[in-house]
Write a protein that holds these residues in place. Structure first.
Motif, PDB file in Angstrom:
ATOM      1  N   SER A  78       0.832  -1.207   0.000  1.00  0.00           N
ATOM      2  CA  SER A  78       0.000   0.000   0.000  1.00  0.00           C
ATOM      3  C   SER A  78       0.861   1.251   0.000  1.00  0.00           C
ATOM      4  O   SER A  78       2.074   1.207   0.230  1.00  0.00           O
ATOM      5  CB  SER A  78      -0.923  -0.005   1.219  1.00  0.00           C
ATOM      6  N   THR A 135      -0.606   6.258   3.432  1.00  0.00           N
ATOM      7  CA  THR A 135      -1.825   5.633   3.950  1.00  0.00           C
ATOM      8  C   THR A 135      -1.496   4.733   5.136  1.00  0.00           C
ATOM      9  O   THR A 135      -2.171   4.760   6.172  1.00  0.00           O
ATOM     10  CB  THR A 135      -2.494   4.797   2.849  1.00  0.00           C
ATOM     11  N   ASN A 136      -0.440   3.932   4.986  1.00  0.00           N
ATOM     12  CA  ASN A 136      -0.028   3.050   6.076  1.00  0.00           C
ATOM     13  C   ASN A 136       0.412   3.851   7.301  1.00  0.00           C
ATOM     14  O   ASN A 136       0.157   3.452   8.442  1.00  0.00           O
ATOM     15  CB  ASN A 136       1.104   2.138   5.619  1.00  0.00           C
ATOM     16  N   VAL A 171      -0.684   6.828   8.309  1.00  0.00           N
ATOM     17  CA  VAL A 171      -1.833   7.375   9.026  1.00  0.00           C
ATOM     18  C   VAL A 171      -2.612   6.274   9.742  1.00  0.00           C
ATOM     19  O   VAL A 171      -2.967   6.397  10.913  1.00  0.00           O
ATOM     20  CB  VAL A 171      -2.747   8.144   8.050  1.00  0.00           C
ATOM     21  N   ARG A 172      -2.875   5.183   9.027  1.00  0.00           N
ATOM     22  CA  ARG A 172      -3.694   4.119   9.600  1.00  0.00           C
ATOM     23  C   ARG A 172      -2.978   3.327  10.687  1.00  0.00           C
ATOM     24  O   ARG A 172      -3.621   2.708  11.540  1.00  0.00           O
ATOM     25  CB  ARG A 172      -4.150   3.168   8.487  1.00  0.00           C
ATOM     26  N   SER A 173      -1.662   3.343  10.656  1.00  0.00           N
ATOM     27  CA  SER A 173      -0.908   2.559  11.649  1.00  0.00           C
ATOM     28  C   SER A 173      -0.156   3.458  12.620  1.00  0.00           C
ATOM     29  O   SER A 173       0.832   3.039  13.224  1.00  0.00           O
ATOM     30  CB  SER A 173       0.085   1.630  10.937  1.00  0.00           C
ATOM     31  N   PHE A 174      -0.638   4.692  12.777  1.00  0.00           N
ATOM     32  CA  PHE A 174       0.087   5.639  13.632  1.00  0.00           C
ATOM     33  C   PHE A 174       0.239   5.131  15.059  1.00  0.00           C
ATOM     34  O   PHE A 174       1.290   5.274  15.680  1.00  0.00           O
ATOM     35  CB  PHE A 174      -0.616   7.001  13.647  1.00  0.00           C
ATOM     36  N   SER A 175      -0.822   4.546  15.616  1.00  0.00           N
ATOM     37  CA  SER A 175      -0.744   4.052  17.002  1.00  0.00           C
ATOM     38  C   SER A 175       0.314   2.962  17.142  1.00  0.00           C
ATOM     39  O   SER A 175       1.005   2.864  18.167  1.00  0.00           O
ATOM     40  CB  SER A 175      -2.108   3.511  17.449  1.00  0.00           C
ATOM     41  N   GLU A 176       0.464   2.138  16.100  1.00  0.00           N
ATOM     42  CA  GLU A 176       1.485   1.092  16.128  1.00  0.00           C
ATOM     43  C   GLU A 176       2.887   1.688  16.084  1.00  0.00           C
ATOM     44  O   GLU A 176       3.797   1.236  16.786  1.00  0.00           O
ATOM     45  CB  GLU A 176       1.272   0.136  14.946  1.00  0.00           C
TER      46      GLU A 176
END
Length: 444
Positions: free
Chosen positions: A277, A281-282, A284-289
């Motif tokens: 991807s 995008t990754n 933003v979507r995986s910021f907590s990780e």
């Protein structure tokens, strides 16, 4: 009032500069600020090698009647409060030439015209950071920031500029915070190649953090090689405390940083490139990780420092044939070392409790609870301990054990206190002389 700037602000000033001066502040640099007297000092000292290195403005003799005095007035900016100051640097090349005592020349330059409140109530071994600006601001070509040694920013500065344990002062290129090192360039090339070859997952799986024991062993081997030594026997090493400080804070940390960069970069790469991807995008979507990864990195660094110190002090005990028991549990407590062993705490005798703290802050107070059980020694490599804390430890019968160079360092508050001894004094006096039964007989 808090005068500490965030690292993002400090780094901005560094980037606007053509050269950086950093000094670990000594007692003479700051004691005047906490004194009720408004004496003539009221400023900090500039070492001779820095004064003669073309960083500060040139000094001239402005009073022919006093040909031995050189000075310069120049405007300075202090970003923590937004103040502009008319500062002065003065140098007495000789005391009055007519003085019959013929005193020696002074080899430090003295800067006055500084904001007193920024030098007040700061921790020992705090940092003075200054930059010579590429472009002057309102006529000021220099900026100054005082960074308290217990702040996160001080730790960042020490890491970014690679300030080693015996650092006192130095000049630096601002590009150090932007220019990638050779190891970084190599890692970028390896990751890029793995992505291109489609072998990223295999590459990532190979990246691991070495165990604390492996790190400690690797760092000790480097020190032994550097010093052409066969072991770390504290009775043959002239400055065992300095050795432990150098190994744990310089050598091992350097090894760890290289391993950490590879390990964490691989973790982040896996997230950003997951599933092919778009990386944004990754992100933003995986910021907590990602946030968890960096939090884990910070926590691992702190725990590594404590384990590192423990491994290297234990090496001194082993190579010195000192009887000890590590991490023994009794009464809900677990001191780092008990000499000779846990059984001695249950017998009226002269058991010794040795606790380790890389940084003290307020955590030493729990040791006061162990006072009835044995003689307490607290070993540390922390040069930021205040005189108030040292005195309170003395009242609680706690002796500090510090590296030899820190005991007499101008930047620390240790000198002159009887309850502060060096590692060498601990092994020679407290163990070998006072408690010789703690040393195992050599096997022929």
């Amino acid at each position: 009032m808090n005068f500490n700037l965030a690292w993002s602000e400090i780094s901005d000033w560094i980037k606007r500069s053509e050269r950086i001066f950093i000094k670990k502040l000594s007692r003479n640099d700051t004691s005047w600020a906490d004194s009720p007297k408004n004496g003539h000092q009221n400023g900090f000292f500039i070492p001779r090698s820095i004064a003669e290195a073309d960083f500060f403005p040139e000094l001239k003799n402005t009073n022919p009647a006093k040909s031995h005095i050189f000075d310069v007035d120049y405007p300075t900016f202090w970003p923590a409060t937004g103040e502009y100051k008319s500062s002065r640097i003065k140098h007495f090349s000789l005391r009055n030439p007519g003085n019959k005592q013929k005193e020696k020349p002074r080899y430090e330059w003295h800067q006055t015209g500084v904001p007193k409140e920024q030098f007040q109530s700061i921790s020992p071994a705090s940092l003075l950071v200054s930059g010579k600006l590429k472009k002057a601001i309102a006529g000021a070509g220099y900026w100054f920031i005082v960074v308290d040694s217990v702040s996160d920013e001080a730790e960042i500065i020490e890491t970014v500029f690679e300030l080693d344990v015996d650092f006192h002062f130095g000049l630096f290129d601002p590009a150090v915070i932007a220019t990638p090192a050779l190891q970084t360039d190599r890692l970028i090339a390896e990751l890029s190649q793995a992505i291109k070859d489609g072998t990223l997952e295999q590459y990532i799986k190979k990246q691991t953090l070495p165990s604390p024991k492996i790190l400690a062993d690797s760092a000790q081997k480097v020190w032994l090689h550097e010093n052409n030594a066969a072991n770390m026997n504290p009775y043959s090493v002239s400055r065992p405390g300095d050795a432990v400080m150098r190994i744990s804070r310089d050598i091992e940390y350097s090894i760890y940083k290289q391993a950490e960069l590879r390990y964490r970069a691989a973790q982040v790469a896996r997230i950003l490139l997951h599933g092919g991807s778009d990386p944004v995008t990754n992100l933003v979507r995986s910021f907590s990780e990602l946030d968890s990864i960096f939090l884990s990195a910070a926590q691992t660094r702190k725990s590594r420092a404590g384990l590192s110190f423990e491994h290297h002090v234990e090496r001194l005990f082993k190579d010195g044939c000192v009887r000890y028991e590590a991490q023994a549990v009794f009464g809900g407590r677990r001191p780092d070392f008990v000499l000779p062993d846990i059984k001695a705490l249950n017998v009226k005798g002269d058991a010794v409790i040795v606790s380790l703290k890389t940084t003290l802050r307020e955590r030493w107070k729990q040791l006061a609870l162990e006072k009835p059980l044995g003689t307490i020694y607290l070993a540390t490599v922390d040069d930021r301990v205040s005189k108030e804390a040292i005195e309170e430890m003395g009242r609680n019968s706690i002796s500090l054990v510090v590296p030899e160079s820190l005991k007499k360092a101008k930047e620390s508050a240790y000198d002159g206190y009887e309850n502060v001894i060096t590692f060498k004094q601990f092994f020679d006096n407290e163990v070998k002389t006072k408690r010789p039964t703690l040393i195992l007989p050599l096997i022929p």
